[in-house]
Design an enzyme around this catalytic site. Structure first.
Site, PDB file in Angstrom:
ATOM      1  N   HIS A  11      -9.185   1.536  -0.239  1.00 49.73           N
ATOM      2  CA  HIS A  11      -8.343   2.388   0.617  1.00 49.73           C
ATOM      3  C   HIS A  11      -9.184   3.505   1.234  1.00 49.73           C
ATOM      4  O   HIS A  11     -10.123   3.984   0.602  1.00 49.73           O
ATOM      5  CB  HIS A  11      -7.207   2.972  -0.238  1.00 49.73           C
TER       6      HIS A  11
ATOM      7  N   GLU B   7       0.869  -1.198   0.000  1.00 48.45           N
ATOM      8  CA  GLU B   7       0.000   0.000   0.000  1.00 48.45           C
ATOM      9  C   GLU B   7       0.887   1.223   0.000  1.00 48.45           C
ATOM     10  O   GLU B   7       1.071   1.889   1.022  1.00 48.45           O
ATOM     11  CB  GLU B   7      -0.938   0.005   1.222  1.00 48.45           C
TER      12      GLU B   7
ATOM     13  N   ASP C 286       2.685   1.907   3.848  1.00 44.55           N
ATOM     14  CA  ASP C 286       1.909   3.142   3.682  1.00 44.55           C
ATOM     15  C   ASP C 286       2.816   4.353   3.456  1.00 44.55           C
ATOM     16  O   ASP C 286       2.571   5.439   3.967  1.00 44.55           O
ATOM     17  CB  ASP C 286       0.975   3.394   4.875  1.00 44.55           C
TER      18      ASP C 286
HETATM   19 MN    MN Z   1      -2.448   4.513   2.542  1.00 46.44          MN
END
Ligand code: MN
Length: 349
Positions: free
Chosen positions: A177, A10, A300
């Site tokens: 998301h 991600e 992330d």
């Molecule tokens: Mn994210």
């Protein structure tokens, strides 16, 4: 023993033209309240926001150098929130196509280090489905991302079925998301920073996933695979209670019966990632409730520290086998990365 490859699934990017279009959209007289708040903070011009923006825009050598520095072998890149979902349908579709083309070229330069998820504009479901067919054959494109609600609408709405149908047919996992809560729910989140990733994002993305489950969307698309970040947006914690209250609601006639229990859809159709969560108890609960084969590593980037994410998963109490499964094997299976090996073997001995 050779350490497992670290595949982070991600990892965000954005294009220059989308940043420009955000600025234009934010200056318009009517702006979604959550997006407006994002425009004043995360998408704004503070030094912190500008640093993040710089990193989002770099899908080339700078990013690869950063990955090398922190021991990340592969990043799966995806369009940052809210992406193109705040624009009108024509603008959104055309910017999505251009973002996908830019991503495809970036991947072509580093095919052993980068993969990507397609951007689509759900505002135009037919075009979005066509775009999925177009990118499905491109090297390194392994799924699609949708940054939760699109102008207040959720994917269980049948107008979006062509997108889900295409994703299922093309075997493209859908990364669902977060973004800030939709206009109908955002008001109480606008104070105290609650619209943001500490709570509002999970409330929004968790709701979106629950709408897909409770609407029977997976009865229609039983092979659709959905990926949730942030340790499953709290759903693994609630799974037992979700079933329990669903059964009562069926009994009192408040909802119609689905083919399966909510938790069964969650186990069948979802996997989760560790993005932004470095809590050993949260990881342990997720593994216990879902099984280690449903937990994937994500950092992330650039919103979270890759160093902290790697340090956490390197050292959290886990058997070596489970660590390798979370770091790479699940991602290889879910996103079909098995053939993607590093051409240089000098760093892993
Ligand atoms: Mn994210």
């Amino acid at each position: 023993m050779t350490p497992a490859r670290r595949i982070a699934v991600e990892e965000a990017f954005v294009t220059e033209d989308i940043v420009k279009e955000w600025a234009r959209a934010l200056a318009a007289p009517r702006v979604e309240p959550g997006f407006k708040m994002m425009g004043q903070t995360m998408l704004g011009d503070s030094p912190g926001a500008l640093e993040v923006k710089g990193r989002l825009l770099d899908i080339g050598d700078g990013r690869i150098a950063y990955m090398d520095q922190h021991g990340i072998d592969v990043q799966i890149l995806s369009m940052t929130a809210p992406g193109v979902q705040v624009f009108d349908a024509a603008t959104g579709s055309s910017l999505a196509t251009s973002a996908n083309d830019q991503l495809i070229s970036a991947i072509a330069k580093h095919p052993d280090r980068l993969a990507g998820l397609a951007t689509v504009a759900p505002q135009s479901p037919a075009k979005a489905a066509n775009e999925l067919s177009r990118i499905a054959g491109q090297a390194g494109m392994k799924g699609l991302i949708i940054n939760s609600h699109t102008r207040g609408q959720y994917l269980d709405d049948r107008k979006f079925w062509p997108i889900l149908e295409a994703a299922q047919a093309l075997k493209l996992p859908l990364y669902l998301h977060p973004r800030e809560p939709s206009p109908a729910m955002v008001r109480p989140y606008l104070q105290y920073g609650l619209y943001f990733a500490g709570w509002g994002f999970a409330a929004e993305a968790g709701l979106h996933a629950m709408r897909l489950i409770m609407s029977g969307t997976f009865d229609r698309f039983p092979r659709l695979k959905v990926v949730l970040g942030h340790m499953g947006e709290a759903i693994p914690f609630w799974l037992q209670r979700i079933d329990n209250r669903y059964l009562l609601q069926v009994k009192i006639g408040a909802v119609s019966k689905l083919q399966r229990l909510p938790s069964e859809y969650f186990l069948e159709n979802f996997v989760i990632t560790t993005s932004g969560v470095t809590s050993a108890p949260a990881l342990k609960l997720s593994i216990e409730n879902l099984g280690v084969e449903r937990v994937l590593f994500a950092a992330d980037y650039p919103y979270e520290s890759i160093a902290e994410a790697v340090d956490f998963l390197d050292h959290v109490e886990l058997e070596a086998e489970a660590r390798a499964i979370i770091y790479s094997r699940n991602a290889e299976r879910v996103f079909g990365l098995a053939g993607m090996e590093r051409s240089s073997t000098s760093e892993n001995g």
